[in-house]
Every structure is written in C-alpha cells, then in structure tokens.
Design a protein around this motif. Structure first.
Motif, short mmCIF file in Angstrom:
data_model
loop_
_atom_site.label_atom_id
_atom_site.label_comp_id
_atom_site.label_asym_id
_atom_site.label_seq_id
_atom_site.Cartn_x
_atom_site.Cartn_y
_atom_site.Cartn_z
N ARG A 1 54.44 99.78 67.74
CA ARG A 1 54.68 101.41 68.34
C ARG A 1 54.35 101.74 68.31
NH1 ARG A 1 57.54 104.69 63.10
NH2 ARG A 1 55.56 103.54 61.94
N ARG A 2 52.92 102.39 68.08
CA ARG A 2 51.64 102.97 68.03
C ARG A 2 51.06 102.82 70.00
NH1 ARG A 2 46.67 104.45 66.84
NH2 ARG A 2 45.79 101.93 66.59
N GLY A 3 50.94 101.31 69.90
CA GLY A 3 50.70 101.37 71.66
C GLY A 3 51.62 101.48 72.33
N SER B 1 52.60 104.62 72.54
CA SER B 1 52.18 105.57 72.85
C SER B 1 51.04 105.83 73.50
CB SER B 1 51.82 106.04 71.40
OG SER B 1 52.79 106.46 70.78
N ALA B 2 50.38 105.15 73.70
CA ALA B 2 48.90 104.68 74.65
C ALA B 2 49.71 103.84 75.94
CB ALA B 2 47.87 103.02 73.91
N SER C 1 51.96 105.54 77.74
CA SER C 1 51.97 106.57 78.04
C SER C 1 51.39 107.09 79.16
CB SER C 1 52.80 107.65 77.39
OG SER C 1 51.84 108.03 76.37
N GLY D 1 41.62 100.51 74.08
CA GLY D 1 41.80 99.79 73.19
C GLY D 1 42.77 99.07 72.46
N LEU D 2 43.75 99.12 74.18
CA LEU D 2 44.97 98.38 73.22
C LEU D 2 44.77 97.69 74.11
CD1 LEU D 2 48.35 98.94 72.44
CD2 LEU D 2 48.81 99.26 75.03
N ASP D 3 45.68 96.17 73.28
CA ASP D 3 45.71 94.96 73.89
C ASP D 3 47.02 94.84 74.84
OD1 ASP D 3 45.40 92.25 74.44
OD2 ASP D 3 44.78 91.44 72.65
N ASP E 1 57.41 111.34 72.65
CA ASP E 1 55.93 109.90 71.94
C ASP E 1 56.93 109.24 71.77
OD1 ASP E 1 54.53 108.62 71.07
OD2 ASP E 1 54.62 109.28 69.06
N PRO E 2 56.53 107.89 72.70
CA PRO E 2 57.31 106.24 72.24
C PRO E 2 57.75 105.75 71.35
CG PRO E 2 55.96 106.66 74.43
CD PRO E 2 55.59 107.77 73.75
N GLN F 1 57.73 107.80 67.83
CA GLN F 1 58.13 107.96 67.12
C GLN F 1 59.83 107.74 67.79
OE1 GLN F 1 56.75 112.27 65.78
NE2 GLN F 1 55.12 111.79 67.16
N PRO G 1 39.24 94.83 71.97
CA PRO G 1 39.73 95.59 72.45
C PRO G 1 39.68 97.29 72.12
CG PRO G 1 41.14 94.52 72.81
CD PRO G 1 40.73 94.24 71.97
N ILE G 2 39.26 97.51 70.47
CA ILE G 2 39.23 98.99 69.85
C ILE G 2 38.08 99.08 69.71
CG2 ILE G 2 40.08 99.65 67.65
CD1 ILE G 2 42.12 99.88 68.18
N ARG H 1 34.96 98.61 71.73
CA ARG H 1 35.37 98.42 72.83
C ARG H 1 35.59 99.98 73.27
NH1 ARG H 1 38.14 95.88 77.31
NH2 ARG H 1 39.21 97.98 77.23
N ALA H 2 36.74 100.55 72.83
CA ALA H 2 36.78 101.85 72.82
C ALA H 2 36.56 102.63 72.54
CB ALA H 2 38.85 102.48 72.83
N VAL I 1 55.00 109.58 82.22
CA VAL I 1 56.04 109.11 82.72
C VAL I 1 56.78 110.93 82.10
CG1 VAL I 1 56.22 106.88 83.84
CG2 VAL I 1 55.84 107.97 81.16
N TRP I 2 56.18 110.69 80.05
CA TRP I 2 56.67 111.80 79.76
C TRP I 2 56.61 113.43 79.76
CZ3 TRP I 2 60.65 108.56 79.70
CH2 TRP I 2 60.38 106.63 78.88
N GLN J 1 55.08 115.16 77.98
CA GLN J 1 54.45 115.33 76.34
C GLN J 1 54.04 116.95 76.27
OE1 GLN J 1 53.48 111.29 76.58
NE2 GLN J 1 53.37 111.33 74.68
N LEU K 1 45.93 111.16 71.89
CA LEU K 1 45.47 110.12 72.31
C LEU K 1 44.32 109.67 72.67
CD1 LEU K 1 49.30 109.34 75.10
CD2 LEU K 1 49.19 108.82 72.89
N PHE L 1 43.34 107.07 69.76
CA PHE L 1 43.91 106.11 69.34
C PHE L 1 43.53 104.52 68.99
CE2 PHE L 1 45.26 101.75 70.75
CZ PHE L 1 46.41 101.61 70.08
N LEU M 1 50.44 109.70 66.60
CA LEU M 1 50.94 110.95 66.99
C LEU M 1 52.08 111.32 66.35
CD1 LEU M 1 51.20 110.89 71.15
CD2 LEU M 1 50.23 111.70 69.59
#
Lengths: 325, 257
Positions: free
Chosen positions: A206-208, A210-211, A213, A223-225, A269-270, A272, B72-73, B75-76, B89-90, B92, B100, B103, B109
């Motif tokens: 689920r945390r991904g 959020s990213a 969004s 850093g998301l795969d 937040d997607p 939560q 990826p993490i 690197r980030a 899209v949202w 927020q 974010l 991350f 969040l």
C-alpha cells in the motif's frame, strides 16, 4: 484515521447484527444472542447459523473485498473511476461461471462454480499482469481491461443466446445479477483464503500507492519499483475480486463508491484508504442486502441490481466532478 | 566526489535517436544547467542517466556505484528527481505531497518519524511555502504547485538533485529564488543538475552548462567558456550578444537568427 476506522468497524458490526435479526422468522435479541452462543433452541440455531449469519457475512466479505480492490486499483491507475471490473476480472470470472452452468458442470459438485469463477479471475489477472510487465502506460492497461471485459461479456451473451432451455438461462441470469442468498459457511470458507491472500498482498504494497499519487515517473524517482507495484496490486485485487465473484456473482460499483466516500476523511492518501474502504464496502453491501430482504417485492430483488441502481448515479456524479488531471 | 557519471549513453525509439553518445559527470559542489532547444533530448538524457528508462548502450554510476546494482530505494537515497510532468490526481494537502519525498526512508503518510517531519519542514521553508501546509493541491496556482513539487524533491535531502524545468512556471522572483537556492546547495557541497530554458538564469547562476543539440552533448563547461554568440546561433538558432560585466556574463538576445 483511527476514528474513521472505529466508526466504520462499529457500523459494520451493528449492520451485521441487524441483518441477523431480520428475517421471515422474528427472532428477539435474547433468543438471537442465545443462538449465536449455541445456547438457543435447535430451530433458532439453524436459522442463525445456517441461513442468516452466512448470508450477512457473505455480503460483508464481498463488499470488503470489492471495496479494498477498488481503492487499490484507483491508487494504481490514478483514477477515481477504476474498479475491479475495469481490469476485466469480474467479467471473466462471471464468464467462467456461466460456462460451467451452461454445460451443466455445476451439478458435478458444489465447488465447481466457485472454482471456475476464481480460475477466470486469475486468468484475467494473468493476462493483465503480463501486459503490465510489457507496458509502462496506465491508459494501455485500462484499455486492455476494457477489451477483456467486453470480450467476456460478448461470449457470455453468446452462451445465453444459445442456451438450450429456459432453466439454464434462468440459472445464468440469476447468478449474473449477483446475490448472497443461500450461502453456506462452506461457500464462505472456500472464498475466504483467496480474499485474505489478496487483501494481504494489497496491504503489503500500500505504501507504493501513496508514491503513485505523484505520477509514475516521480514515483519511480522516489524509489518505487513500478513493475512490482503493479503486479502486486493486480494479483491482490484479482484474488480478492475473483473470490468475491465466486461468492456473490457480479456486483458492481461498491469498489467505486466506498473509496470515494471515505477518501476526504483520510486526506486523500491512497495507502490509508484500503482498510476503511474495505469496511465501508462491507457495510454498504450488508445494508443493501437488508434492503433487498425487507422491500416488499413479489420476486426477491437481487443484491447486484440494488448495488447498481445506487452505484451508477454516484459513478456519474463522481465522473462529472473531477478537477485535477 | 562524483555524484553521477554517465558514459556513452545511446537511446533510439523506432529508429529515431533521442540521445546519441552522451557522456557527462556531475561532481559535488556544482550547479549544472542542462540547456538545449525543444526536442534536443534533455529529458531523455536525464531519464537515461537515472536509469528510469533503460538505454540501448551506456554505463551510469551513481555515487560511484553502477546504477544496475542499485535498488530503486538505494538510488532514490542518492538522487532526488523532479520530472517535467507532475500529474496530481488527488487534492492532497501540501505537506503530505512534500512528505512523499521521504518515501525512500520508509516514511508512510500519517506516521512520519521526527526526522521525516523535520526534513519536510525544512523543504517547505526552502521553497517559501510556509502557510500552505494544509492547502489542498487543487486550490494552488501552477507556480505554487511547481514549488510544492520542488519541495517534495528537496525533502529527500539527497547529495544530488536532478530537476527537469523546475522554474518554468514560476514568477521572476521565485525563479531567482529557486536558482539561488540551487547555487547555495552547490556551495554547501551538494550537486544540482537542472534543465532550464531561461538562458539568462542559466548563465547567471550555473557553474557549468551542458549544451544539448539533436541528442548530443555539443559543449560542456563554465558559461564564460561555452556561451558564445556562435554557439547560441548553432544550438538555439538565435542571434545574441554576450557581454562580460566583471565576472558575470550578460545575454542580449535579439531574435531568431
């Protein structure tokens, strides 16, 4: 967050209790509680444990699976109008179930129909998952889902068109409209493992959501795969939705409406959103099922019909009010 | 220290070369401006260099490590990337969008650690977004939103920041403030690589210009050494005078050449 969760959980419990209370045999609360605790009369226990509780729990489980799948798919596809149906999973599951009904395989055993529905859902999931690995475009992914959905609907229409006798046609229609009538704990226990596995996969990824969004490119920068995230959501939502379809047939719009209603209370937040959407999805279907049972109609209304009657206008309303992107 | 080393990058889509034989390095303590006309391959070059798009050939090391060996993490945590398109899209709240940026440090969040919260506060202050923390994204102007996205990238507090047109939507004051912020970050020993179309800002603030034309890096060096009327004409197709005022360069762009 905690308050939203607590409110929804209490609401769902109350709705379940109400659902078990209502029925053709009137059951006062003391006899109901006694029956739930296996201290009641044999007749009361039969009514509660064989008829009402499985039915109420089926509505709650199906609503929860669809609500959570919808929330996760909306997060992944960055579209508030996405729902389990959009990937073609519901339609393919429905097609497979129709198939076994049509050829009479469903009479071979009680598990044939649910197994077919789950197999269909997993096949659709696999097709979309393979596409997800190949493409980076979310629009392409949605279009593949729409195509899959239309194709399943077309084959389904063909089967109904050629149905050999009115009885098998009635069977198919009955099942396609979506209902939780006559469900047993055996049915529930078959669907539950798929739903739980799907829900766990969704919760772990689920945390991904959020990213995402921020958009695919920024999410990758964070850093998301991306491929793994897409696979996780598609497989998780596929398992949960397939199990839901196997339990109740095709029930639409819960996956759109539930996340939409709770989103403002969770700061949009997607991540939560998942658990509250599941709780609200369950609550909506339990309430809708109560409505189906108490409305005085000659032949019983189907749950899926009521869900669509309520859900479709809300869908149009959401679509016409979008502002961002 | 080398933050980013790219060698021999090539990428073509359906026979059309987007990036050809491109190589460059970004060291700590420098602000580098990547400049070039529309379609010259700047965004593609950034994506290749960050490994977001796999190239046809080439080798990239990020913080000394081959980028293929970095998750990826990982690197980030070394590079923050601000893409050119930033679709939201949202609606927020601003502080959630900025959060974010944390991350890669495991931030979720609604459950931010004190370090994450502190980094978010610093990024919001650096982009002058105090007072906007609880504003919904869909109530902001384009320029305000651009600063929110920049703050999101800065919140990661990485050694290297790669930004694709961060100042395009900003008013002049915030454009200069952002470039000054980048220059300050470079002075503090970090590295910044930014795509920018405003050549005045580029020559005024950047330590180094990377000139791109038709997918190739055609010049690489400090503004004084590389920014000549001939190059402005051949790369951008503009006629311009270049004047020297003390240590600074001033451009006077007359029009299309």
């Amino acid at each position: 967050m905690t308050r939203v969760l607590a409110t929804l959980a209490v609401g769902l419990l109350l709705a379940l209790l109400l659902s078990v209370t209502l029925g053709s045999v009137s059951l006062p609360i003391d006899r109901l509680l006694a029956a739930l605790a296996f201290q009641g009369s044999e007749g009361d226990e039969l009514v509660v444990w064989q008829i009402r509780l499985p039915r109420a729990l089926a509505a709650a489980m199906v609503g929860a699976a669809l609500g959570m799948s919808g929330a996760a798919l909306q997060g992944l596809l960055r579209n508030p109008l996405a729902e389990p149906g959009i990937l073609g999973v519901s339609a393919t599951a429905a097609l497979f179930a129709t198939f076994v009904l049509y050829f009479g395989f469903a009479t071979a055993g009680p598990l044939v129909l649910p197994l077919a529905a789950v197999a269909g859902a997993l096949l659709a999931t696999l097709v979309v998952a393979l596409a997800a690995i190949r493409t980076r475009s979310v629009v392409t992914l949605i279009l593949i889902g729409v195509g899959l959905s239309s194709f399943s609907a077309a084959i389904m229409a063909l089967l109904m068109n050629l149905a050999p006798n009115p009885f098998s046609l009635a069977d198919m229609v009955n099942w396609m409209l979506g209902t939780v009538d006559n469900r047993s704990f055996a049915d529930l226990s078959f669907a539950a493992p798929f739903m739980i596995a799907g829900a766990l996969i969704l919760l772990m990824s689920r945390r991904g959501l959020s990213a995402l969004s921020l958009g695919d490119e920024a999410a990758e920068g964070l850093g998301l795969d991306l491929r793994r995230q897409r696979l996780a959501v598609i497989i998780g939502a596929g398992l949960a939705t397939g199990a839901a379809v196997s339990l109740a047939g095709a029930i639409g719009f819960v996956g759109i409406v539930a996340p939409h209603l709770v989103r403002p209370f969770l700061r949009y937040d997607p991540a939560q959103l998942l658990v509250p959407s599941a709780l609200l999805g369950g609550l909506i279907l339990v309430l809708a099922d109560i409505g189906v049972r108490i409305l005085p109609t000659d032949s019983e209304l189907k749950l899926g019909v009521v869900a669509s009657l309520l859900g479709a206008p809300i869908f149009i309303w959401i679509a016409s009010r979008r502002r961002l992107a | 220290m080398m933050l980013l080393e790219a060698r021999d990058l090539n990428h073509a889509i359906e026979g059309k070369a987007l990036v050809s034989d491109a190589g460059f390095t970004i060291g700590s303590g420098t602000l580098t401006a990547l400049i070039g006309p529309n379609g010259s391959g700047k965004t593609s070059l950034l994506r290749l260099a960050l490994g977001i798009v796999p190239g046809d050939t080439g080798e990239v090391r990020i913080g000394g490590m081959p980028s293929g060996e970095l998750s990826p993490i990982e690197r980030a945590r070394r590079v923050a990337y601000l893409p050119q398109t930033r679709p939201l899209v949202w609606p927020q709240p601003v502080e959630d969008i900025v959060a974010l940026g944390r991350f890669a440090y495991g931030a979720a969040l609604g459950r931010l650690s004190p370090e994450d919260k502190a980094a978010v506060t610093r990024a919001i202050a650096a982009c002058q977004l105090e007072g906007f923390e609880n504003r919904a994204a869909d109530t902001l102007s384009g320029g305000e939103l651009a600063r929110v996205h920049l703050a999101r990238a800065l919140a990661a507090e990485t050694a290297l920041v790669v930004a694709d047109e961060p100042v395009a939507a900003l008013d002049p004051r915030h454009q200069h403030q952002t470039m000054r912020l980048f220059a300050d970050m470079a002075r503090d020993g970090r590295g910044v690589l930014t795509v920018i179309h405003d050549l005045d800002l580029a020559v005024r603030y950047a330590d180094r210009l990377l000139w791109m034309h038709d997918g190739r890096i055609v010049a690489d060096g400090p503004p004084e050494a590389t920014c000549t009327p001939d190059r402005l004409r051949s790369v951008f197709g503009i006629a311009a005078h270049v004047r020297r005022e003390g240590r600074a360069l001033r451009l006077d762009i007359q029009g299309p050449a």
